[in-house]
Design a protein around this motif. Structure first.
Motif, PDB file in Angstrom:
ATOM      1  N   ASP A 214       0.426  -1.423  -0.362  1.00 27.17           N
ATOM      2  CA  ASP A 214      -0.021   0.123  -0.183  1.00 27.17           C
ATOM      3  C   ASP A 214       0.837   1.046   0.086  1.00 27.17           C
ATOM      4  OD1 ASP A 214      -2.236   1.921   0.468  1.00 27.17           O
ATOM      5  OD2 ASP A 214      -2.174   1.414   2.365  1.00 27.17           O
ATOM      6  N   PRO A 215       0.519   1.559  -1.085  1.00 24.66           N
ATOM      7  CA  PRO A 215      -0.108   2.142  -1.719  1.00 24.66           C
ATOM      8  C   PRO A 215       1.038   1.502  -3.318  1.00 24.66           C
ATOM      9  CG  PRO A 215       0.874   4.374  -1.937  1.00 24.66           C
ATOM     10  CD  PRO A 215       1.772   3.202  -1.348  1.00 24.66           C
ATOM     11  N   THR A 217       0.368   2.767  -7.545  1.00 25.12           N
ATOM     12  CA  THR A 217      -0.400   3.052  -8.272  1.00 25.12           C
ATOM     13  C   THR A 217       0.375   4.238  -9.187  1.00 25.12           C
ATOM     14  OG1 THR A 217       0.010   5.446  -7.170  1.00 25.12           O
ATOM     15  CG2 THR A 217      -2.197   3.541  -6.450  1.00 25.12           C
ATOM     16  N   ALA A 237      -4.100  -3.195   0.838  1.00 26.86           N
ATOM     17  CA  ALA A 237      -3.277  -2.289  -0.504  1.00 26.86           C
ATOM     18  C   ALA A 237      -4.237  -1.605  -1.045  1.00 26.86           C
ATOM     19  CB  ALA A 237      -2.029  -3.428  -1.005  1.00 26.86           C
ATOM     20  N   LEU A 238      -3.576  -0.536  -1.113  1.00 25.90           N
ATOM     21  CA  LEU A 238      -4.972  -0.224  -2.277  1.00 25.90           C
ATOM     22  C   LEU A 238      -3.947  -0.078  -4.110  1.00 25.90           C
ATOM     23  CD1 LEU A 238      -6.272   2.700  -3.259  1.00 25.90           C
ATOM     24  CD2 LEU A 238      -5.141   4.339  -2.700  1.00 25.90           C
ATOM     25  N   GLY A 243      -6.554   7.017  -8.298  1.00 26.80           N
ATOM     26  CA  GLY A 243      -6.709   6.736  -7.435  1.00 26.80           C
ATOM     27  C   GLY A 243      -8.181   7.137  -7.150  1.00 26.80           C
ATOM     28  N   ARG A 261      -9.271  -2.219  -3.731  1.00 29.03           N
ATOM     29  CA  ARG A 261      -8.325  -2.507  -2.776  1.00 29.03           C
ATOM     30  C   ARG A 261      -7.724  -3.797  -3.476  1.00 29.03           C
ATOM     31  NH1 ARG A 261      -6.024   0.792   0.758  1.00 29.03           N
ATOM     32  NH2 ARG A 261      -7.143   3.139   0.780  1.00 29.03           N
TER      33      ARG A 261
END
Length: 304
Positions: A214-215, A217, A237-238, A243, A261
């Motif tokens: 996490d994260p 992205t 975890a993102l 986003g 998630r």
């Protein structure tokens, strides 16, 4: 430090200047030189439940809040120490600059290097996991949330090239806010460079395991993070490209609960397995040993 020590520290009545100090040297009111009896950081506040947790207790629990189970972010070297042994760092001399002359960026990099002790947002090297030699990288949230600029991309690409040349599997602990905007197109080009290095490693039939934390992205999720043979994620975890707030504002719709998630992505087939932090070392060891087993068997037959 136990609860009784905490009470003594927080509720001890301080002496005034006339009374002197308990630690004062004889005949003076100045404290005698001594080691600090109190650790620098006794306790921390969980960013999810808001409860105060003793630092020792949090460390012994693998950075997982004992109150609510929230996973605290681990720095790059702590992550390596949790899962691997015999770590030897590679490409430590690679560091980025300010190719676009972005205002204040050089000062920001200098500050982060002094604060974290790292030259940039990833640590690379070789190690053993479960007795198997691997090349590994671990991204550091403390350095601009592990964003990928020139140095991060160069180090990860170089690590895959090293692993390809030496026939090693790669384990990557991924954490990133995406491409680093201060480096513009230089940062974005690292998506292609790392992907090319991963592809060459794959062509040699070598294993790549990505552990998404996490994260994960932005440009990192759109390149090497999702190009692994096996994709593991930590609980909650993102993981995604843009986003959730950006997506909601773009499509003007409310997203479903738990969107982006780890559990949501596993349900959709993007993540192979969600693993608790305590179980991570054993799982990585088992996967690496399983991958190494056929090669060992073939070698035994040839020898026989």
């Amino acid at each position: 430090m136990n609860f009784e020590d905490l009470k003594k520290f927080f509720f001890r009545k301080p002496k005034n200047a006339l009374e002197g100090s308990e630690d004062a040297a004889p005949g003076t009111q100045q404290p005698a030189p001594s080691e600090a009896a109190i650790p620098e950081k006794l306790a921390e506040k969980c960013e999810k439940c808001g409860q105060i947790v003793l630092s020792d207790e949090l460390r012994d629990n693998f950075g997982i809040c004992p109150k609510c189970g929230h996973y605290k972010k681990l720095d790059a070297r702590a992550r390596i120490a949790l899962c691997a042994e015999n770590f030897t760092e590679l490409f430590a001399d690679i560091e980025g600059g300010n190719p676009l002359e972005f205002p204040g960026y050089e000062e920001k990099l200098a500050s982060l290097r002094a604060k974290t002790g790292e030259k940039d947002g990833v640590v690379c090297g070789t190690a053993t996991i479960g007795g198997v030699e691997v090349a590994l990288f671990s991204m550091d949230y403390r350095f601009q949330m592990g964003s990928m600029g020139y140095a991060v991309g160069e180090k990860i690409a170089a690590l895959f090239e090293y692993a390809t040349a030496h026939g090693l599997p790669v384990v990557g602990f991924v954490l990133s806010g995406g491409a680093r905007m201060q480096e513009g197109i230089v940062s974005l080009m690292q998506m292609a460079k790392t992907s090319a290095a991963v592809a060459k490693h794959d062509e040699e039939g070598l294993l790549y395991i990505a552990v998404l934390t996490d994260p994960t992205t932005g440009g990192v999720s759109a390149s090497f993070a999702f190009e692994a043979d096996i994709i593991i994620a930590e609980k909650g975890a993102l993981i995604g490209f843009a986003g959730p707030r950006v997506i909601e504002q773009t499509i003007r719709q409310k997203l479903p609960p738990g969107f982006q998630r780890a559990e949501f992505l596993q349900e959709k087939g993007f993540v192979d397995r969600i693993v608790g932090r305590r179980e991570m070392p054993a799982l990585l060891a088992a996967l690496l040993q399983l991958h190494a087993a056929p090669a060992a068997g073939e070698q035994t037959e040839e020898t026989a």
